[in-house]
Design an enzyme around this catalytic site. Structure first.
Site, mmCIF file in Angstrom:
data_model
loop_
_atom_site.group_PDB
_atom_site.id
_atom_site.type_symbol
_atom_site.label_atom_id
_atom_site.label_comp_id
_atom_site.label_asym_id
_atom_site.label_seq_id
_atom_site.Cartn_x
_atom_site.Cartn_y
_atom_site.Cartn_z
ATOM 1 N N ARG A 260 0.858 -1.188 0.000
ATOM 2 C CA ARG A 260 0.000 0.000 0.000
ATOM 3 C C ARG A 260 0.888 1.230 0.000
ATOM 4 O O ARG A 260 1.960 1.232 0.632
ATOM 5 C CB ARG A 260 -0.873 0.017 1.270
ATOM 6 C CG ARG A 260 -2.124 -0.821 1.197
ATOM 7 C CD ARG A 260 -3.168 -0.184 0.272
ATOM 8 N NE ARG A 260 -4.443 -0.905 0.249
ATOM 9 C CZ ARG A 260 -4.773 -1.826 -0.655
ATOM 10 N NH1 ARG A 260 -3.912 -2.157 -1.594
ATOM 11 N NH2 ARG A 260 -5.969 -2.384 -0.613
ATOM 12 N N GLU B 41 -3.752 7.650 -5.452
ATOM 13 C CA GLU B 41 -3.869 6.949 -6.736
ATOM 14 C C GLU B 41 -5.078 7.478 -7.484
ATOM 15 O O GLU B 41 -6.129 7.678 -6.866
ATOM 16 C CB GLU B 41 -4.021 5.441 -6.499
ATOM 17 C CG GLU B 41 -2.794 4.837 -5.846
ATOM 18 C CD GLU B 41 -2.920 3.321 -5.591
ATOM 19 O OE1 GLU B 41 -3.930 2.737 -6.004
ATOM 20 O OE2 GLU B 41 -2.016 2.760 -4.986
ATOM 21 N N HIS C 74 -0.973 0.306 -9.944
ATOM 22 C CA HIS C 74 -1.693 -0.599 -9.040
ATOM 23 C C HIS C 74 -2.295 -1.768 -9.817
ATOM 24 O O HIS C 74 -3.522 -1.936 -9.871
ATOM 25 C CB HIS C 74 -2.792 0.152 -8.273
ATOM 26 C CG HIS C 74 -3.217 -0.570 -7.019
ATOM 27 N ND1 HIS C 74 -3.565 0.072 -5.854
ATOM 28 C CD2 HIS C 74 -3.322 -1.898 -6.736
ATOM 29 C CE1 HIS C 74 -3.901 -0.822 -4.927
ATOM 30 N NE2 HIS C 74 -3.745 -2.015 -5.451
#
Lengths: 317, 317
Positions: free
Chosen positions: A226, A255, A274
């Site tokens: 993360r 993000e 991601h």
């Protein structure tokens, strides 16, 4: 009654669920209305932070399932204090993320970025590159994903140490597991540092200036956990100042990573959006896991992947 | 008396040899003079083709050692017909080349090229990528390098078949070894085709239009053997026509690859400059092997890595 939080795409394979229950698909704006009277909530749009502001509308919610391994976006205080059962999608991403990490290790060692740059310039630029056999990796996070990473890196010839909540001498997947209180000592021995811990109060910002300072100047940092595990400004500074040699980052504090962020253009950084776990077939696999759990829920059977809401992850059995 | 063919760089670690023998370092132009009266020749500049035109000057040569695994540059007819013993540097490159091939497999599967392109454009471009676990690789060439590749790919979860001169049912490194007469049949099952056979009359041009036509349209071709294994124009055509999905090429019929060659700019091709085996430390490792063999030669002991000049490689024991 099931509420499903989704953005543009709905989950596949929901026919059986739709036949057995009323299903309300909602986006962030529609979530409060969908939650009223709902027994279950499927958070399909797992990057959304819409559950917390809508949670007051959940008047009979018993179960929340999220289509990700990380639960930090749904583990806000009201949820933690509630009786709502929380399950996640642990297990789906392990192998894909492990392959991604090994790919990053090899991309650094074999200097693929320079190879591609030289190719664009049609330049024959011979140089020596690194072996990975015998190199040391430290994997911070000893859950199923960290273990899959450790097994694959070890199969490729690396020596892999784990860092977890508690030290363990004998471990099937790691040469050794050190306690996170010894993190900085471990980091000093690593050629590759892999961050894959869950994001909790105990892990937030653990990769800060002191942590990067403890690493070797030749070390590469790989984050598939993360973004919040990292103090991003400290990472940028460590990379710019050559405190460490490079980073491969798949997750970020914000993000998508903002266009103006300095990380995009650092020469020794690989930025991916991601996606390390998102293999061809991940969406059906996520849906299958939910559908299976939904059947168990209806039958009153124990669910798979029940998260310990105090720890913030599914505890090892 | 020892002649050494070298270009800009001389071999390291030669002090003991220089103490025991007269050593003449020569470039291509000086090689005929250096060969006159020489007992041994070390071909340090292993990409050079200067030995054949100078070979008539070798009036008492008994042994030729080359600092590479491939011997095609020194196995011209006069050398093959002579009594000169030929040794190569088999064993030095195995692990590094295997890692390089696994890196290429992962770079294709995880689509690192697109990731780097999107990063240059500061574009957050999420997509699904491939797993490598369970995919099928065919390694053409079952010598030590091919075996190291097979072991590493298998450790990373691929199913690996070999193609060698003769079929073998039980093999420690491959699921199976097929005879090269069945090459095209094997190629049709492969997600990744790895070329690592020695370049001989039997293997030259084996990857031609028919071979690429036998591959799956999703297959990637990886050449870490010799450029001459491939009919390059057929490969370019197969890539342009999407007969296969991509290629990673470390070796070429002409090296350096000419600036105007179409391979440089095909979107689905990774070009590297004949460096897959050249790990940090390869030059001392190559020199050590020669120095060890030189000691054996002086002592009249059997040499390591004696090449069968009819086969064109060191036969398996």
């Amino acid at each position: 009654m099931l509420a499903v939080l989704c953005a543009d795409d709905r989950p596949p394979l929901m026919a059986a669920v739709e036949a057995a229950a009323e299903v309300r698909y909602a986006d962030a704006a529609g979530l409060p209305a969908a939650l009223r009277g709902a027994d279950c909530l499927l958070v399909w749009d797992f990057l959304s932070r819409a559950v917390e502001p809508a949670f007051a509308a959940a008047d009979r919610l018993g179960w929340l399932h999220i289509a990700s391994t990380g639960v930090d976006n749904v583990l806000f205080p009201a949820m933690r204090q509630s009786d709502v059962l929380l399950t996640n999608s642990s297990g789906i991403f392990d192998g894909a993320i492990a392959e991604y990490v090994l790919g990053c290790v090899l991309a650094f060692a074999k200097d693929f970025r320079t190879t591609l740059t030289a190719q664009r310039e049609k330049r024959w630029y011979h140089r020596e590159t690194e072996r990975i056999a015998g190199r040391r990796a430290v994997v911070v996070g000893t859950g199923p994903i960290g273990r899959a990473i450790a097994r694959l890196l070890a199969a490729a010839g690396l020596q892999v140490t784990g860092v977890g909540r508690t030290a363990r001498v004998a471990d099937p997947d790691f040469v050794a597991v050190q306690a996170s209180s010894d993190l900085h000592k471990c980091l000093g021995e690593a050629d590759f540092v892999v961050a894959v811990a869950p994001l909790t109060d105990a892990t937030a910002g653990m990769f800060d200036k002191a942590a990067f300072g403890a690493m070797k100047p030749t070390a590469r940092f790989i984050n598939v956990g993360r973004g919040g595990l990292v103090v991003t400004d400290d990472l940028v500074e460590a990379l710019q100042g050559k405190v460490i040699a490079g980073a491969a980052l798949d997750v970020f504090e914000i993000e998508p990573l903002p266009v103006r962020h300095p990380l995009w253009s650092l020469p020794n950084v690989l930025i991916s959006p991601h996606m390390s776990g998102d293999f061809v077939g991940w969406l059906p696999a996520l849906a299958e896991l939910f559908v299976d759990n939904f059947g168990k829920w209806q039958a009153g059977m124990p669910l798979r992947n029940v998260v310990d809401k105090q720890l913030g992850y599914v505890p090892a059995r």
